[in-house]
Scaffold this active site. Structure first.
Site, PDB file in Angstrom:
ATOM      1  N   HIS A  11       1.068   6.105  -4.033  1.00 26.89           N
ATOM      2  CA  HIS A  11       0.215   6.607  -5.108  1.00 26.89           C
ATOM      3  C   HIS A  11      -0.719   7.686  -4.588  1.00 26.89           C
ATOM      4  O   HIS A  11      -1.939   7.486  -4.500  1.00 26.89           O
ATOM      5  CB  HIS A  11      -0.570   5.458  -5.750  1.00 26.89           C
ATOM      6  CG  HIS A  11       0.316   4.554  -6.537  1.00 26.89           C
ATOM      7  ND1 HIS A  11       0.163   3.194  -6.576  1.00 26.89           N
ATOM      8  CD2 HIS A  11       1.393   4.825  -7.310  1.00 26.89           C
ATOM      9  CE1 HIS A  11       1.097   2.673  -7.330  1.00 26.89           C
ATOM     10  NE2 HIS A  11       1.865   3.640  -7.794  1.00 26.89           N
ATOM     11  N   HIS A  46       6.735  -1.802  -1.520  1.00 27.75           N
ATOM     12  CA  HIS A  46       6.561  -2.963  -2.417  1.00 27.75           C
ATOM     13  C   HIS A  46       7.814  -3.827  -2.509  1.00 27.75           C
ATOM     14  O   HIS A  46       7.762  -4.942  -3.011  1.00 27.75           O
ATOM     15  CB  HIS A  46       6.316  -2.505  -3.858  1.00 27.75           C
ATOM     16  CG  HIS A  46       5.146  -1.625  -4.047  1.00 27.75           C
ATOM     17  ND1 HIS A  46       3.922  -1.887  -3.493  1.00 27.75           N
ATOM     18  CD2 HIS A  46       4.984  -0.497  -4.769  1.00 27.75           C
ATOM     19  CE1 HIS A  46       3.080  -0.935  -3.866  1.00 27.75           C
ATOM     20  NE2 HIS A  46       3.701  -0.076  -4.625  1.00 27.75           N
ATOM     21  N   CYS A  89       7.823  -3.170   3.157  1.00 27.13           N
ATOM     22  CA  CYS A  89       6.895  -3.557   4.219  1.00 27.13           C
ATOM     23  C   CYS A  89       7.322  -4.928   4.770  1.00 27.13           C
ATOM     24  O   CYS A  89       7.582  -5.845   3.984  1.00 27.13           O
ATOM     25  CB  CYS A  89       5.461  -3.637   3.667  1.00 27.13           C
ATOM     26  SG  CYS A  89       4.313  -4.283   4.885  1.00 27.13           S
ATOM     27  N   HIS A  99       2.877  -5.689 -11.381  1.00 29.97           N
ATOM     28  CA  HIS A  99       2.977  -4.897 -10.151  1.00 29.97           C
ATOM     29  C   HIS A  99       4.382  -5.032  -9.564  1.00 29.97           C
ATOM     30  O   HIS A  99       4.930  -6.146  -9.515  1.00 29.97           O
ATOM     31  CB  HIS A  99       1.928  -5.384  -9.139  1.00 29.97           C
ATOM     32  CG  HIS A  99       1.762  -4.464  -7.977  1.00 29.97           C
ATOM     33  ND1 HIS A  99       2.673  -4.411  -6.944  1.00 29.97           N
ATOM     34  CD2 HIS A  99       0.821  -3.537  -7.703  1.00 29.97           C
ATOM     35  CE1 HIS A  99       2.283  -3.505  -6.067  1.00 29.97           C
ATOM     36  NE2 HIS A  99       1.160  -2.951  -6.509  1.00 29.97           N
ATOM     37  N   GLU A 116       5.523  -5.222  -6.675  1.00 33.17           N
ATOM     38  CA  GLU A 116       5.681  -6.227  -5.596  1.00 33.17           C
ATOM     39  C   GLU A 116       5.872  -7.623  -6.189  1.00 33.17           C
ATOM     40  O   GLU A 116       6.733  -8.391  -5.740  1.00 33.17           O
ATOM     41  CB  GLU A 116       4.441  -6.209  -4.689  1.00 33.17           C
ATOM     42  CG  GLU A 116       4.532  -7.217  -3.549  1.00 33.17           C
ATOM     43  CD  GLU A 116       3.234  -7.365  -2.768  1.00 33.17           C
ATOM     44  OE1 GLU A 116       2.504  -6.378  -2.602  1.00 33.17           O
ATOM     45  OE2 GLU A 116       2.958  -8.490  -2.313  1.00 33.17           O
ATOM     46  N   CYS A 146      -2.226  -9.788   2.976  1.00 33.17           N
ATOM     47  CA  CYS A 146      -2.274  -8.831   4.091  1.00 33.17           C
ATOM     48  C   CYS A 146      -3.718  -8.366   4.203  1.00 33.17           C
ATOM     49  O   CYS A 146      -4.320  -7.951   3.206  1.00 33.17           O
ATOM     50  CB  CYS A 146      -1.366  -7.647   3.780  1.00 33.17           C
ATOM     51  SG  CYS A 146      -1.668  -6.267   4.867  1.00 33.17           S
ATOM     52  N   SER A 189      -3.261   4.651   0.851  1.00 33.12           N
ATOM     53  CA  SER A 189      -2.167   5.569   0.535  1.00 33.12           C
ATOM     54  C   SER A 189      -2.583   7.031   0.728  1.00 33.12           C
ATOM     55  O   SER A 189      -1.920   7.937   0.235  1.00 33.12           O
ATOM     56  CB  SER A 189      -1.710   5.334  -0.915  1.00 33.12           C
ATOM     57  OG  SER A 189      -2.823   5.346  -1.782  1.00 33.12           O
TER      58      SER A 189
HETATM   59 FE1  F3S Z   1       2.207  -3.850   3.913  1.00 32.73          FE
HETATM   60 FE2  F3S Z   1      -0.247  -4.717   3.858  1.00 32.73          FE
HETATM   61 FE3  F3S Z   1       0.225  -2.159   3.496  1.00 32.73          FE
HETATM   62  S1  F3S Z   1       1.528  -5.701   2.967  1.00 32.73           S
HETATM   63  S2  F3S Z   1       2.223  -2.118   2.528  1.00 32.73           S
HETATM   64  S3  F3S Z   1       0.599  -3.343   5.368  1.00 32.73           S
HETATM   65  S4  F3S Z   1      -1.291  -3.364   2.406  1.00 32.73           S
END
Ligand code: F3S
Length: 300
Positions: A45, A78, A100, A128, A130, A193, A264
């Site tokens: 994004h 995602h 990821c 979303h 993901e 994460c 991002s």
């Molecule tokens: Fe992966 Fe965490 Fe970034 S799950 S895409 S490292 S926010």
């Protein structure tokens, strides 16, 4: 770095998270090898990065129906649903998976918990990509909730609790506590994460000691918008995408300048803004070429 009256610092861990960095690297390497590269939806994004990818022959389509049979498809960080993966395979396109690894691991937990008879509960935003993908790895139907309050009351035998990677720990622990009161057996897997959480904490810390904050990232990036929201709760904050939006009047009387950027936001945009601020405020043309040279920057 700056010898004039201004001090300009960047929040630790600003910019790309591990998963986004990896997806971009995989995509740019693929662009050197293959001609027509497509992603389903933008890879990240950030409009400037999307343009850069386009210049390298990487375009995005809105759905699998628009994927050309002679293209190479990159799966975004995602991840995608099992059904979408099959549709792509049926089209016989070349697939390069840039999901990821943390998201892929969460998909695996969804599969294993449901195969072992757990009713899977996913904490996350049901729209979303993901979460949509995670749901497809659950054998029976998953329950998706955006907070503990949304977990329906019932006598569950076995509950398996997991989370979209970007949710907050507080919400997740509320859900886990509620689940424990509702089922005989509860399996909680913390799939959050900490990249998002760390960026938010570091932004808050820097905002607290700054006179003004510049938050860099896509106006369509939810993680950047969240950083801007957190920062503006403590200090005057401007959310910008590029150096074109900088207004030097913002810095009048504000000598401690803090910079942060969403997960991002590419390094070259952060560096461009940092260099422009130094040049215009301090009259020095430093042209810092590496984000690690900006005071305060550290990736953990
Ligand atoms: Fe992966 Fe965490 Fe970034 S799950 S895409 S490292 S926010």
């Amino acid at each position: 770095m700056c010898i004039c009256k201004y001090s300009i610092s960047i929040a630790k861990n600003s910019g790309f998270c591990f998963g986004v960095k990896r997806a971009i690297k995989i995509t740019l390497e693929a662009a050197e090898q293959y001609k027509k590269i497509q992603t389903i939806g933008p890879l990240i994004h950030n409009p400037q990065m999307v343009e850069k990818l386009k210049a390298n022959g990487v375009n995005y389509v809105s759905s699998i129906d628009n994927v050309k049979s002679d293209s190479t498809v990159i799966i975004r960080s995602h991840g995608i649903t099992k059904g979408a993966y099959k549709d792509l395979s049926d089209k016989k396109v070349k697939i390069i998976d840039a999901t990821c690894p943390y998201v892929a691991k969460t998909q695996q937990f969804c599969k294993e918990l449901s195969e072992n008879g757990f009713q899977v509960v996913i904490l996350g935003d049901r729209n979303h990509p993901e979460v949509v993908a995670l749901e497809s790895f659950v054998k029976s139907k998953a329950i998706i909730v955006s907070s503990a309050e949304e977990l329906p009351h019932a006598n569950y035998k076995k509950l398996g609790i997991i989370s979209q990677t970007t949710q907050t720990f507080d919400k997740f622990s509320d859900l886990a506590n509620k689940a424990i009161a509702m089922a005989k057996e509860v399996h909680v897997v913390n799939t959050i994460c900490n990249a998002t959480d760390i960026r938010q904490q570091c932004t808050l810390k820097l905002a607290e000691k700054s006179d003004i904050m510049i938050v860099i990232g896509g106006k369509n990036s939810s993680n950047t918008k969240m950083l801007a929201k957190i920062s503006s709760s403590v200090v005057c904050t401007h959310h910008i995408e590029t150096s074109d939006e900088l207004d030097m009047k913002w810095f009048e009387g504000n000598h401690k300048i803090g910079i942060t950027a969403g997960a991002s936001t590419p390094d070259w945009i952060i560096l461009d803004i940092y260099n422009k601020i130094i040049e215009r405020l301090c009259g020095r043309n430093l042209q810092v070429a590496d984000i690690e040279e900006i005071p305060g920057y550290k990736e953990e």
